[in-house]
Write a protein that holds these residues in place. Structure first.
Motif, mmCIF file in Angstrom:
data_model
loop_
_atom_site.group_PDB
_atom_site.id
_atom_site.type_symbol
_atom_site.label_atom_id
_atom_site.label_comp_id
_atom_site.label_asym_id
_atom_site.label_seq_id
_atom_site.Cartn_x
_atom_site.Cartn_y
_atom_site.Cartn_z
ATOM 1 N N TYR A 134 0.812 -1.215 0.000
ATOM 2 C CA TYR A 134 0.000 0.000 0.000
ATOM 3 C C TYR A 134 0.847 1.267 0.000
ATOM 4 O O TYR A 134 0.380 2.328 -0.399
ATOM 5 N N LYS A 135 2.100 1.181 0.437
ATOM 6 C CA LYS A 135 2.952 2.362 0.552
ATOM 7 C C LYS A 135 3.976 2.482 -0.569
ATOM 8 O O LYS A 135 4.755 3.426 -0.589
ATOM 9 N N GLU A 136 4.000 1.534 -1.504
ATOM 10 C CA GLU A 136 5.044 1.526 -2.534
ATOM 11 C C GLU A 136 5.012 2.763 -3.425
ATOM 12 O O GLU A 136 6.040 3.215 -3.898
ATOM 13 N N ARG A 137 3.847 3.306 -3.690
ATOM 14 C CA ARG A 137 3.742 4.458 -4.581
ATOM 15 C C ARG A 137 4.493 5.675 -4.045
ATOM 16 O O ARG A 137 5.041 6.465 -4.810
ATOM 17 N N GLY A 138 4.577 5.830 -2.744
ATOM 18 C CA GLY A 138 5.168 7.023 -2.164
ATOM 19 C C GLY A 138 6.624 6.894 -1.758
ATOM 20 O O GLY A 138 7.138 7.758 -1.051
ATOM 21 N N ARG A 139 7.304 5.861 -2.175
ATOM 22 C CA ARG A 139 8.702 5.664 -1.769
ATOM 23 C C ARG A 139 9.621 6.675 -2.457
ATOM 24 O O ARG A 139 9.361 7.142 -3.561
ATOM 25 N N SER A 140 10.730 6.960 -1.813
ATOM 26 C CA SER A 140 11.682 7.945 -2.338
ATOM 27 C C SER A 140 12.510 7.340 -3.472
ATOM 28 O O SER A 140 12.647 6.120 -3.591
ATOM 29 N N ASN A 141 13.079 8.218 -4.284
ATOM 30 C CA ASN A 141 13.952 7.775 -5.374
ATOM 31 C C ASN A 141 15.186 7.061 -4.823
ATOM 32 O O ASN A 141 15.705 6.142 -5.445
ATOM 33 N N ARG A 142 15.637 7.487 -3.671
ATOM 34 C CA ARG A 142 16.794 6.839 -3.046
ATOM 35 C C ARG A 142 16.472 5.383 -2.685
ATOM 36 O O ARG A 142 17.277 4.485 -2.918
ATOM 37 N N PHE A 143 15.306 5.144 -2.108
ATOM 38 C CA PHE A 143 14.906 3.796 -1.749
ATOM 39 C C PHE A 143 14.718 2.928 -3.001
ATOM 40 O O PHE A 143 15.144 1.773 -3.036
ATOM 41 N N ILE A 144 14.105 3.494 -4.030
ATOM 42 C CA ILE A 144 13.902 2.761 -5.290
ATOM 43 C C ILE A 144 15.252 2.391 -5.888
ATOM 44 O O ILE A 144 15.458 1.257 -6.326
ATOM 45 N N GLY A 145 16.193 3.322 -5.899
ATOM 46 C CA GLY A 145 17.534 3.042 -6.410
ATOM 47 C C GLY A 145 18.228 1.953 -5.617
ATOM 48 O O GLY A 145 18.916 1.093 -6.185
ATOM 49 N N HIS A 146 18.033 1.960 -4.311
ATOM 50 C CA HIS A 146 18.613 0.921 -3.453
ATOM 51 C C HIS A 146 18.062 -0.452 -3.837
ATOM 52 O O HIS A 146 18.824 -1.417 -3.973
ATOM 53 N N CYS A 147 16.752 -0.554 -4.010
ATOM 54 C CA CYS A 147 16.128 -1.832 -4.388
ATOM 55 C C CYS A 147 16.642 -2.318 -5.748
ATOM 56 O O CYS A 147 16.893 -3.516 -5.929
ATOM 57 N N LEU A 148 16.822 -1.401 -6.681
ATOM 58 C CA LEU A 148 17.336 -1.774 -8.004
ATOM 59 C C LEU A 148 18.789 -2.243 -7.923
ATOM 60 O O LEU A 148 19.177 -3.194 -8.604
ATOM 61 N N ARG A 149 19.585 -1.605 -7.076
ATOM 62 C CA ARG A 149 20.978 -2.025 -6.911
ATOM 63 C C ARG A 149 21.076 -3.399 -6.257
ATOM 64 O O ARG A 149 21.939 -4.201 -6.620
ATOM 65 N N VAL A 150 20.206 -3.687 -5.316
ATOM 66 C CA VAL A 150 20.196 -5.011 -4.694
ATOM 67 C C VAL A 150 19.886 -6.069 -5.753
ATOM 68 O O VAL A 150 20.522 -7.126 -5.799
ATOM 69 N N ALA A 151 18.934 -5.792 -6.627
ATOM 70 C CA ALA A 151 18.602 -6.731 -7.706
ATOM 71 C C ALA A 151 19.790 -6.887 -8.658
ATOM 72 O O ALA A 151 20.080 -8.005 -9.102
ATOM 73 N N ASP A 152 20.479 -5.781 -8.968
ATOM 74 C CA ASP A 152 21.664 -5.851 -9.834
ATOM 75 C C ASP A 152 22.730 -6.764 -9.231
ATOM 76 O O ASP A 152 23.305 -7.605 -9.918
#
Length: 142
Positions: A95-113
């Motif tokens: 329910y809170k994913e839409r409001g996440r910060s760009n920093r948090f999104i970048g962190h999640c993408l780096r973990v996947a990388d």
């Protein structure tokens, strides 16, 4: 709203998004070990149209060269509840994913990388890699 049917691979996409929270098409393609990127794009488009996932994509010049980032929508909760590897209490985060910060999104993408790069390196040695994201380790105290 009635639940629309999706394929087992699309359910796998939803599960990977549950684990990593934010992924792009490249990540999803490698996590599913799928060679055809057009098939992945069709699955993602279908999931987006059915409102199971949302995408972050900018059409402005310069930003339009970056791949779209996908995350779970609220409608995905009903499908993920049927997965035995998903803890329903943790689905509240969706329910809170839409409001996440760009920093948090970048962190999640780096973990996947990092996960993908490690799995590629391990495959070359014919050994196995077991990767557990923070979502999967919440039941453990350590």
């Amino acid at each position: 709203m009635t639940q629309q049917s999706i394929t087992s691979k699309q359910q796998d996409i939803l599960f990977h998004l549950y684990i990593f929270r934010y992924l792009n098409r490249y990540h999803i393609q490698h996590l599913l070990n799928h060679k055809d990127e057009s098939r992945i794009n069709k699955w993602l488009t279908d999931l987006t149209k059915k409102h199971y996932i949302h995408q972050i994509y900018s059409k402005t010049f310069g930003e339009n060269t970056k791949p779209a980032i996908y995350y779970l929508a609220n409608n995905s909760i009903s499908i993920l509840k049927s997965n035995p590897n998903v803890t329903p209490e943790r689905l509240v985060k969706v329910y809170k994913e839409r409001g996440r910060s760009n920093r948090f999104i970048g962190h999640c993408l780096r973990v996947a990388d990092v996960c993908i790069q490690l799995s590629k390196a391990i495959q070359a040695t014919n050994k196995k890699l077991f990767f557990y994201a923070k979502t999967e380790l919440l039941d453990h105290d350590y």
